[in-house]
Motif scaffolding. Structure first.
Motif, PDB file in Angstrom:
ATOM      1  N   PHE A  42      38.947  48.284  45.364  1.00 58.34           N
ATOM      2  CA  PHE A  42      39.345  46.967  44.872  1.00 58.34           C
ATOM      3  C   PHE A  42      38.826  46.741  43.450  1.00 58.34           C
ATOM      4  CE2 PHE A  42      38.311  46.775  49.458  1.00 58.34           C
ATOM      5  CZ  PHE A  42      39.601  46.720  49.947  1.00 58.34           C
ATOM      6  N   GLY A  43      38.728  47.831  42.699  1.00 62.15           N
ATOM      7  CA  GLY A  43      38.249  47.720  41.324  1.00 62.15           C
ATOM      8  C   GLY A  43      36.745  47.551  41.201  1.00 62.15           C
ATOM      9  N   SER A  76      36.239  37.650  52.617  1.00 64.04           N
ATOM     10  CA  SER A  76      36.996  38.250  51.516  1.00 64.04           C
ATOM     11  C   SER A  76      37.758  39.478  52.031  1.00 64.04           C
ATOM     12  CB  SER A  76      36.038  38.629  50.390  1.00 64.04           C
ATOM     13  OG  SER A  76      36.740  38.845  49.208  1.00 64.04           O
ATOM     14  N   GLU A  79      40.760  38.516  53.966  1.00 57.81           N
ATOM     15  CA  GLU A  79      41.854  38.062  53.102  1.00 57.81           C
ATOM     16  C   GLU A  79      42.544  39.228  52.407  1.00 57.81           C
ATOM     17  OE1 GLU A  79      43.196  35.044  52.953  1.00 57.81           O
ATOM     18  OE2 GLU A  79      41.787  34.651  54.569  1.00 57.81           O
ATOM     19  N   LEU A  80      41.754  40.216  51.983  1.00 49.92           N
ATOM     20  CA  LEU A  80      42.367  41.413  51.389  1.00 49.92           C
ATOM     21  C   LEU A  80      43.340  42.023  52.386  1.00 49.92           C
ATOM     22  CD1 LEU A  80      39.182  42.913  49.680  1.00 49.92           C
ATOM     23  CD2 LEU A  80      41.272  42.208  48.486  1.00 49.92           C
ATOM     24  N   PHE A  83      46.493  40.056  52.671  1.00 49.21           N
ATOM     25  CA  PHE A  83      47.446  40.349  51.594  1.00 49.21           C
ATOM     26  C   PHE A  83      48.071  41.734  51.787  1.00 49.21           C
ATOM     27  CE2 PHE A  83      45.166  37.059  49.035  1.00 49.21           C
ATOM     28  CZ  PHE A  83      46.263  36.370  48.568  1.00 49.21           C
ATOM     29  N   VAL A  85      46.345  44.478  51.456  1.00 47.45           N
ATOM     30  CA  VAL A  85      45.700  45.361  50.500  1.00 47.45           C
ATOM     31  C   VAL A  85      44.536  46.090  51.162  1.00 47.45           C
ATOM     32  CG1 VAL A  85      44.371  45.430  48.358  1.00 47.45           C
ATOM     33  CG2 VAL A  85      46.405  43.985  48.508  1.00 47.45           C
ATOM     34  N   LEU A 101      30.191  43.108  42.247  1.00 52.22           N
ATOM     35  CA  LEU A 101      30.757  42.391  41.097  1.00 52.22           C
ATOM     36  C   LEU A 101      29.852  42.531  39.884  1.00 52.22           C
ATOM     37  CD1 LEU A 101      32.066  39.106  42.785  1.00 52.22           C
ATOM     38  CD2 LEU A 101      33.460  40.778  41.558  1.00 52.22           C
ATOM     39  N   GLU A 105      30.787  44.689  36.546  1.00 56.17           N
ATOM     40  CA  GLU A 105      30.868  44.011  35.254  1.00 56.17           C
ATOM     41  C   GLU A 105      29.905  44.653  34.253  1.00 56.17           C
ATOM     42  OE1 GLU A 105      30.123  39.794  35.314  1.00 56.17           O
ATOM     43  OE2 GLU A 105      31.413  39.474  33.578  1.00 56.17           O
TER      44      GLU A 105
ATOM     45  N   GLY B  43      34.068  39.415  35.743  1.00 49.98           N
ATOM     46  CA  GLY B  43      35.017  40.510  35.604  1.00 49.98           C
ATOM     47  C   GLY B  43      36.328  40.288  36.329  1.00 49.98           C
ATOM     48  N   LEU B  44      36.501  39.101  36.889  1.00 51.81           N
ATOM     49  CA  LEU B  44      37.716  38.825  37.665  1.00 51.81           C
ATOM     50  C   LEU B  44      38.630  37.879  36.904  1.00 51.81           C
ATOM     51  CD1 LEU B  44      36.001  38.141  41.103  1.00 51.81           C
ATOM     52  CD2 LEU B  44      37.151  40.247  40.373  1.00 51.81           C
ATOM     53  N   ALA B  98      39.421  37.336  47.211  1.00 51.72           N
ATOM     54  CA  ALA B  98      40.386  38.408  47.489  1.00 51.72           C
ATOM     55  C   ALA B  98      41.565  38.318  46.529  1.00 51.72           C
ATOM     56  CB  ALA B  98      40.856  38.325  48.939  1.00 51.72           C
ATOM     57  N   THR B  99      42.037  37.107  46.279  1.00 54.97           N
ATOM     58  CA  THR B  99      43.138  36.893  45.334  1.00 54.97           C
ATOM     59  C   THR B  99      42.762  37.441  43.958  1.00 54.97           C
ATOM     60  OG1 THR B  99      43.801  34.881  46.498  1.00 54.97           O
ATOM     61  CG2 THR B  99      44.571  35.127  44.230  1.00 54.97           C
ATOM     62  N   LEU B 101      40.411  39.596  43.157  1.00 55.22           N
ATOM     63  CA  LEU B 101      40.199  41.045  43.182  1.00 55.22           C
ATOM     64  C   LEU B 101      41.530  41.780  43.053  1.00 55.22           C
ATOM     65  CD1 LEU B 101      37.474  41.392  45.978  1.00 55.22           C
ATOM     66  CD2 LEU B 101      37.222  42.098  43.585  1.00 55.22           C
ATOM     67  N   ILE B 102      42.509  41.345  43.825  1.00 53.21           N
ATOM     68  CA  ILE B 102      43.818  41.996  43.797  1.00 53.21           C
ATOM     69  C   ILE B 102      44.466  41.803  42.430  1.00 53.21           C
ATOM     70  CG2 ILE B 102      46.155  41.969  44.773  1.00 53.21           C
ATOM     71  CD1 ILE B 102      44.791  41.029  47.438  1.00 53.21           C
ATOM     72  N   GLU B 105      42.655  43.940  39.784  1.00 60.58           N
ATOM     73  CA  GLU B 105      42.943  45.367  39.926  1.00 60.58           C
ATOM     74  C   GLU B 105      44.367  45.675  39.466  1.00 60.58           C
ATOM     75  OE1 GLU B 105      42.425  46.966  43.852  1.00 60.58           O
ATOM     76  OE2 GLU B 105      41.907  48.946  43.062  1.00 60.58           O
TER      77      GLU B 105
END
Lengths: 324, 324
Positions: A42-43, A76, A79-80, A83, A85, A101, A105, B43-44, B98-99, B101-102, B105
């Motif tokens: 997820f980055g 979280s 929720e991923l 979606f 994901v 995070l 960063e 970073g998001l 989650a939103t 992050l997606i 990415e």
């Protein structure tokens, strides 16, 4: 034993270090941690062993699972998945996310993993120095063969998603030839009074650290005695799936075979001393002083006794070598 | 009214659209959303207005606060603060994360914000098309003067951290000159049967959308009538701090002044129709057809009545213009 260096992976290493910190409060302990388990999901840059070490030694680990934060939620992650994901197999907690995070960063801003780790652990009084084995991105991959063919997958996918049930044919730590020991690692090894291989996975934890160019030579050249603590008890890993990893590199899953795999320092190997469980006696390995006690780290008292015995063995070996 | 385009910010726009969607189930509604509120934190990439629109229309908004997810937790935020990493004033929920992050990415992978938004909303049946005003990174900054001197701060910092209590002297949407309407925006405006300015902040929501080069001209050239819904009722914003924003651009906080600020289309402005609250009558603005009803969106019935009146006014204006 003023200065102790410990090579460690996650769970076993973290538990052992909690004991060592308690019995050696006056020592400066430097931990060199495996980062071959690291993964970007997820980055986010995730360092499972560094995190387990930090959380365990910071007193905020989930004691039940041995990974992740205590009092954790997984909203979280849910929720991923909501979606669509993935991957969904990685246990990404909401509290844990903050660590990733900040790390991501800082790395993106150009800080080294050593700097990032140092910044993260400031929050807690770990009572020791936590170093990644290297700053470069090194990721262990596993060669497997299944219905999807002969291929490499990330170690985490093999370990967590597949539960190490598909046979590992090979482990490759990608990019490790280009890596260098993180700042402070070689200095700590050279200046150590005792070096300990924590009871971590000999293949994918300790074994990866030893592949960072320069670390093995530094260990072999170190003045300090090197004591290993066996992660294998009574022919089985206490936790995790080290047996599957040992099989892949052709080493039997027993304390003797692992000790012999590391080898006697006097014969070009690593170990001066080897701490094994009493169930694994009798044991003799040429050139290695073997000692036995109960190695199951079931509670603080037992764990501290193990750490104390590692210190005792180190001291004895040091005296034999004419050290302090 | 087969094709309706709505320019919208967050809260007010989202509520209005929920009503419009209910009363115009056969219409294709395209929402052009403000992205000047967007900010990068930890970073998001965070898009507050797009998220509020998505969550509200997806039925998962926190109805009490009007922003963020329902059934939300804030454990990640608490941990970031625990590490001493800020800012702490932004309400970053675990589900909401989650939103971001997606989105982050996908943006880092090279997708446009339009594509990302389209991917995110697939999870819910919004019943309308949600477009960002542009794909470029545009961020509204606010010029303020306080003990730290004369300076610009990000709109979110002014709005949330300072609660808009420090006078705004100027709003600058950074990089907006370099932006272009997102894919589909100009086509939707040109093909619309009705264009609505939702009851959103005229300065920092609608006002920013109108600054994207090409959008204002497209609106002025559109065949469809343009109906605005006043966000100011009885001389005050219903919610938020639009009064502070209007003051900064020299517009009085009342429905008449805002209507006049948008201006009559026949006189080079934007509006053909202007929907105001009955408390703001009598009102007359040259060249604009003003209609009044209760504009407080306190429940679905009231909100749908407002949306219906916008449709009625649009239809009447369309007939006057000889349209369908």
């Amino acid at each position: 034993m003023k200065r102790i260096v410990v090579l460690a992976g996650g769970f076993g290493g973290a538990r052992f270090l909690r004991g060592l910190r308690a019995v050696a409060p006056e020592s400066k302990i430097t931990v060199v941690a495996n980062t071959g388990d690291d993964i970007t999901l997820f980055g986010l840059r995730i360092c499972p062993d560094l995190d387990t070490l930090m959380y365990t030694l910071g007193g905020v680990i989930n004691e039940k699972t041995g990974w992740g934060r205590d009092d954790e939620t997984f909203n979280s992650k849910a929720e991923l998945a909501g979606f669509g994901v993935g991957p969904s197999w990685f246990g990404l907690g909401d509290r844990d996310l903050a660590t990733h995070l900040i790390r991501t960063e800082m790395l993106n801003a150009g800080y080294s993993l050593t700097d990032v780790t140092s910044a993260l652990v400031k929050r807690w009084e770990l009572g020791l120095e936590l170093l990644p084995m290297c700053d470069e991105r090194v990721e262990t991959h596993v060669r497997i063969s299944d219905e999807d063919g002969d291929r490499f997958i990330h170690f985490q996918e093999w370990w967590i998603r597949l539960g190490a049930k598909v046979a590992a044919e090979q482990f490759v730590a990608l990019n490790i030839e280009q890596s260098r020991p993180a700042k402070g690692v070689l200095e700590a090894i050279a200046g150590a009074d005792l070096i300990i291989l924590a009871p971590s996975n000999p293949v994918v934890s300790t074994g990866i650290i030893l592949q960072v160019p320069g670390i093995l030579t530094a260990l072999k050249n170190a003045d300090a005695p090197i004591v290993g603590v066996s992660p294998i008890i009574n022919g089985a890993p206490v936790r995790g799936m080290a047996d599957k990893c040992l099989t892949a590199i052709g080493v039997e899953t027993n304390a003797h075979a692992v000790g012999a795999h590391y080898g006697a320092r006097s014969a070009g190997g690593l170990l001066d001393g080897w701490l094994v469980d009493t169930t694994d006696l009798p044991m003799e390995i040429n050139g290695i002083e073997v000692r036995a006690l109960n190695l199951l780290m079931i509670d603080p008292v037992t764990t501290q006794a193990i750490a104390q015995e590692a210190l005792n063995l180190g001291r004895a070996l040091s005296n034999q070598r004419g050290g302090s």
